[in-house]
Design a protein around this motif. Structure first.
Motif, short mmCIF file in Angstrom:
data_model
loop_
_atom_site.label_atom_id
_atom_site.label_comp_id
_atom_site.label_asym_id
_atom_site.label_seq_id
_atom_site.Cartn_x
_atom_site.Cartn_y
_atom_site.Cartn_z
N SER A 746 1.08 -0.84 0.19
CA SER A 746 0.00 0.68 0.62
C SER A 746 0.85 0.71 -0.13
O SER A 746 2.09 1.29 0.87
CB SER A 746 -1.12 0.08 1.11
OG SER A 746 -2.15 -1.00 0.62
N GLU A 768 -4.95 2.41 -7.14
CA GLU A 768 -5.34 1.66 -5.94
C GLU A 768 -6.29 2.24 -5.55
O GLU A 768 -7.66 2.08 -4.69
CB GLU A 768 -4.50 0.53 -5.60
CG GLU A 768 -4.29 0.24 -6.01
CD GLU A 768 -3.43 -0.99 -5.50
OE1 GLU A 768 -3.61 -2.69 -5.42
OE2 GLU A 768 -1.87 -0.87 -5.42
N GLU A 771 -8.95 3.10 -6.03
CA GLU A 771 -10.64 1.79 -5.97
C GLU A 771 -11.57 1.40 -7.93
O GLU A 771 -12.36 1.06 -7.03
CB GLU A 771 -12.06 2.31 -5.04
CG GLU A 771 -11.54 1.97 -3.37
CD GLU A 771 -12.56 2.39 -3.03
OE1 GLU A 771 -13.76 2.63 -3.10
OE2 GLU A 771 -12.53 2.42 -0.89
N GLU A 774 -10.09 -4.41 -9.72
CA GLU A 774 -9.31 -4.85 -9.61
C GLU A 774 -8.58 -5.72 -10.69
O GLU A 774 -6.95 -5.90 -10.56
CB GLU A 774 -9.39 -6.82 -8.43
CG GLU A 774 -8.39 -6.75 -7.59
CD GLU A 774 -7.85 -8.26 -8.59
OE1 GLU A 774 -6.14 -8.50 -8.48
OE2 GLU A 774 -8.51 -8.52 -9.09
N ILE A 777 -6.24 -2.77 -12.15
CA ILE A 777 -5.05 -2.58 -11.66
C ILE A 777 -4.16 -3.86 -11.50
O ILE A 777 -2.50 -4.00 -11.85
CB ILE A 777 -5.18 -2.68 -9.84
CG1 ILE A 777 -6.31 -1.56 -9.09
CG2 ILE A 777 -4.17 -2.59 -8.94
CD1 ILE A 777 -5.88 0.04 -10.35
N SER A 778 -4.66 -4.57 -11.39
CA SER A 778 -3.39 -6.38 -11.41
C SER A 778 -2.95 -6.19 -13.32
O SER A 778 -2.08 -6.70 -13.13
CB SER A 778 -3.97 -7.21 -11.68
OG SER A 778 -3.81 -8.50 -11.92
#
Length: 863
Positions: A746, A768, A771, A774, A777-778
């Protein structure tokens, strides 16, 4: 015209002279509108559209608003950028022959409103008059509600000039036909101002005294155009308008429209309101005129050291005299908006209550003078000297006007007893006459024996004696029958008729005489207007200074030192607005150091870490010092900046048809072509609106140009880490970065600006925090790793790979394997070195900041 009735013909002839305004045509208790005015007004005001017979074959569209409630409707039209021509009856209908004579007595426009319902108490309402000579603009700002008149000159292009005008909060712009044709679409599409035409630009002799200090021909023509427009629209004299005050460019900091917006001086970018701006933070003023003065100061900081120091000294002295300051603050609560009261008196529309408010304000002045006398310093002495108490006027008003006088001047009850002997006699006759009648009723009851007898009054029959029919036999012969009712008879007597004459005559004369006397009082006050304006100015300045002192004490601000060597040395500086809206204990302060060897800072670091806040912090601190306020820091030394240029944030100009990148380039161009070595330039992420290489090339070129050609104090933030190498070739450029660390995957923002350079932007980590889904982001992390691992070698063309011999391909694969093994060995060696370095650290003897820096360096080596 012949087909219409005389009244409609009169309307059309008056409307022909006021084509650009809604004509409010007085008919009885209504303002009526006809034809196209009626159609448009009914839509804007959401009122019923009707029609009437006007003599022609077709009925005429018509709508109207009640005279007594017209203010709200006028406000709606004016706020939508329209003009309203008020057409009144100018002769008594009872004495007129034919159609009652009517004339336009005033034209209300967005820039000339003076009614309280149409004004914001704590803001000026400016009308701008424009003149142009080659590339030089002259413009005059006039607030008719306060009498302020300010003259400016400006060299620049049309777009920048329009932006500058609008940044003053101008509601209406007056120019010639050419300017109207060129500007109307651009200005009106912003929704901020309207544009009007006035061709005549000579200064009439009656206004010569207002331009005696003006020699610039462009400014003189702008002033002349303004005076002609005011005369045309207001149709009255202007005793309260002050002489044109020329705003010399070398005595104030110049702030272009872009910088005012980007720094959020008077309104926030996002909400477009006062909250969240520097003005919002600093405004602890007690009076409306103090609030307006503060806004003017924030928009036009000083560039005169003596005046800055004078203000700073008074702030320091006020902070040191807490009890005196609190008493001044309390007394200011009793001071009304004297500037606008004076304007109403000059206009001839001040009400009795306005004069009562002026009197109460004047009665507060002696106390203010006494309190300011207890404050040390040159500025305090000047304010004390300029506070003329006007005792004669205050006592005159106190003797003349009732404290509870009504708003309207024809309602009676305006003038105090003892002010006028004739009025006192009339009032005595009226009151004694009514007492006599009350006594007469008791006498008649006793004489006649009729216990139910009563004496009454109505407007039709006057005074009468009323006797019920059951008691008619007891009525004396001297009673004269006046009126018969169902259950009673009404009578009069010669004595009652005589008293009625005296009472009614007295009441009629009281009303007329009070009205005449009030007009005389209002006219008498006009002679004090110049002195009252000087007093209002001094009181408003005192109000601003006590506001500075209160805010400075509350938020622990310090007195800055004005540097004559061009040094910026701020220790633990803070962004004043950000600090206020968040918990002050959580705010991370930062130092800012700029000098000859360190004239430009190249700021790197992740998004959201605080780069823009750090940049704005310096600019706002400079503005605060140059308006004479203490600043948010532990200590601060700053030079006087002649100009501040900012390019912070991204915004399209959709109305102007310009993209974010074009706006960015225009703002940057304005800075590069206008800045001097005494200026402050803040540039944030220049070049990000185009391709990476284009943006990087532009950013580097701009940095080099500022460094070599302008030498202005500059803060330049960027995500182009490649630019940090410029520190080696540009002697006055230093790298700093806003620190952040990763903990357990983080991102943690430290918000601390330290020397050096960031090697990572943490863009994915910020995503991230926002928000993002996911999977996004990945995938971004995978793509980023691919980019970071990609070697800088040319890719082999596809056709060559297909033709490569097998042994060449095997040799190539072997070479790649050997290269990977070598990289692994180097990584192992690096890890051993890091472990050794980590063991050598003596954590117990390190400060938190030293530990953070050491950890950062180790982490940087790991990456």
């Amino acid at each position: 015209m012949a087909q219409y009735t005389p009244m409609i013909q009169q309307y059309l002839s008056i409307k022909a002279a006021h084509q650009d305004a809604f004509l409010f045509f007085r008919l009885g208790d209504f303002y009526e509108m006809f034809f196209e005015d009626a159609v448009r007004a009914s839509q804007i005001l959401e009122i019923t559209l009707t029609s009437r017979d006007g003599g022609s074959q077709d009925r005429i569209p018509m709508c109207g608003v009640p005279y007594h409630s017209s203010a709200g409707y006028i406000k709606t039209l004016v706020e939508n950028g329209h003009k309203v021509a008020i057409c009144e009856q100018v002769e008594d209908p009872k004495l007129s022959v034919g159609v009652v004579k009517r004339e336009v007595i005033q034209i209300i426009t967005p820039g000339t409103v003076i009614d309280d319902h149409l004004l914001q108490d704590r803001e000026n309402n400016f009308l701008a008059s424009i003149e142009k000579d080659n590339d030089t603009y002259g413009y005059v700002l006039c607030d008719l509600s306060t009498g302020e008149l300010k003259g400016y000159t400006y060299d620049g292009n049309q777009l920048s000039f329009i932006q500058l005008l609008l940044s003053h909060g101008v509601k209406e712009i007056v120019g010639n036909q050419d300017l109207y044709d060129a500007w109307t679409n651009t200005v009106t599409q912003t929704g901020q101002a309207s544009v009007s035409i006035q061709e005549e630009d000579s200064v009439d002799s009656q206004f010569d005294h207002l331009v005696q200090t003006i020699s610039d021909p462009v400014l003189l023509r702008a002033s002349g155009r303004l005076f002609h427009y005011l005369t045309h629209t207001q149709k009255r004299s202007f005793h309260h308008i002050k002489a044109v005050e020329f705003q010399q460019n070398d005595k104030r900091m110049k702030l272009d429209a872009f910088s005012k917006r980007n720094l959020e001086l008077t309104e926030s970018i996002r909400a477009k309101g006062k909250k969240g701006s520097l003005l919002w933070l600093l405004d602890a003023t007690m009076t409306a005129m103090g609030a307006r003065k503060l806004k003017q100061w924030v928009e036009e900081p000083l560039f005169v050291k003596e005046t800055i120091e004078k203000r700073l000294q008074l702030v320091e002295n006020l902070i040191g005299e807490f009890f005196i300051r609190e008493e001044i603050k309390e007394q200011l609560k009793s001071v009304y908006d004297m500037e606008r009261l004076i304007a109403k008196i000059s206009y001839g529309n001040a009400s009795p209550r306005d004069l009562v408010q002026l009197k109460r304000s004047l009665f507060s002045v002696p106390v203010l003078k006494e309190k300011i006398k207890g404050i040390q310093g040159k500025y305090a002495l000047e304010l004390h000297a300029n506070m003329n108490e006007h005792k004669t006027l205050a006592h005159y008003l106190d003797s003349a006007i009732h404290d509870d006088a009504p708003i309207h001047i024809k309602e009676g009850g305006l003038i105090k007893a003892g002010y006028n002997e004739q009025l006192d006699q009339y009032k005595d006759a009226s009151s004694n006459g009514k007492a006599w009648i009350a006594s007469l009723e008791q006498q008649e009851k006793a004489a006649s024996g009729i216990k139910s007898l009563k004496i009454g009054f109505n407007k039709i029959f006057g005074y009468y004696i009323e006797v019920t029919k059951s008691n008619l036999s007891q009525v004396p012969d001297r009673y004269e029958r006046k009126q018969t009712l169902a259950n009673a008879e009404r009578y009069v007597t010669p004595e009652l008729k005589e008293k009625e004459r005296i009472i009614l005559e007295a009441e009629e004369k009281i009303s007329g005489l009070e009205y005449t006397l009030f007009l005389e009082v209002r006219e008498y006050v006009k002679q004090f207007i110049p002195g009252l304006q000087e007093l209002a100015s001094a009181v408003s300045e005192l109000d601003v200074m006590q506001s500075f002192a209160a805010i400075s004490e509350q938020y622990r601000y310090v007195r800055p030192t004005v540097s004559e060597e061009g040094i910026v040395n701020i220790v633990n500086g803070r962004h004043p607005v950000v600090e206020k809206v968040m918990d002050a204990q959580e705010y991370v302060p930062n130092d800012i150091v700029l000098n000859k060897e360190r004239n430009m800072l190249l700021i790197t670091g992740p998004n959201m870490a605080g780069k823009s806040t750090y940049m704005r912090q310096l600019a706002l601190t400079a503005v605060m010092m140059q308006i004479g306020c203490f600043v948010p820091a532990e200590s601060a030394e700053l030079p006087m900046f002649d100009q501040i240029f900012t390019r912070i944030g991204a915004a399209d100009d959709l109305v102007g048809g310009q993209s974010t990148f074009m706006v960015e380039m225009l703002e940057t161009n304005f800075a590069l072509t206008s800045a001097t070595e005494n200026s402050l330039i803040l540039l944030d992420e220049i070049g990000r609106g185009t391709s990476t290489y284009d943006g990087m090339a532009l950013a580097q070129s701009i940095i080099e140009f500022i460094h070599e050609e302008i030498a202005a104090k500059t803060l330049f933030s960027t995500h182009y880490h490649e630019l940090t190498v410029l520190e080696e070739s540009l002697h006055s450029l230093k790298n700093v970065f806003v620190s952040a660390v990763e903990e357990n995957g983080s991102l943690v923002f430290l918000h601390k600006v330290i020397d050096g350079q960031a090697d990572k932007s943490f863009g994915i980590q910020v995503a991230e925090l926002a928000e993002l889904p996911e999977p996004v982001i990945s995938r971004a992390k995978t793509i980023l790793q691919t980019y970071e691992n990609q070697e800088k070698r040319e890719a082999l063309p596809i056709q060559e790979v297909s033709a490569t011999k097998e042994e060449d391909l095997q040799e190539s694969q072997l070479s790649l394997f050997v290269e990977k093994e070598e990289k692994a060995n180097r990584r192992d060696n690096k890890e051993q070195e890091l472990i050794k370095e980590l063991k050598s650290l003596n954590v117990l003897e390190m400060t938190p900041l030293d530990a953070m820096n050491a950890l950062y360096k180790l982490q940087k080596k790991v990456r």
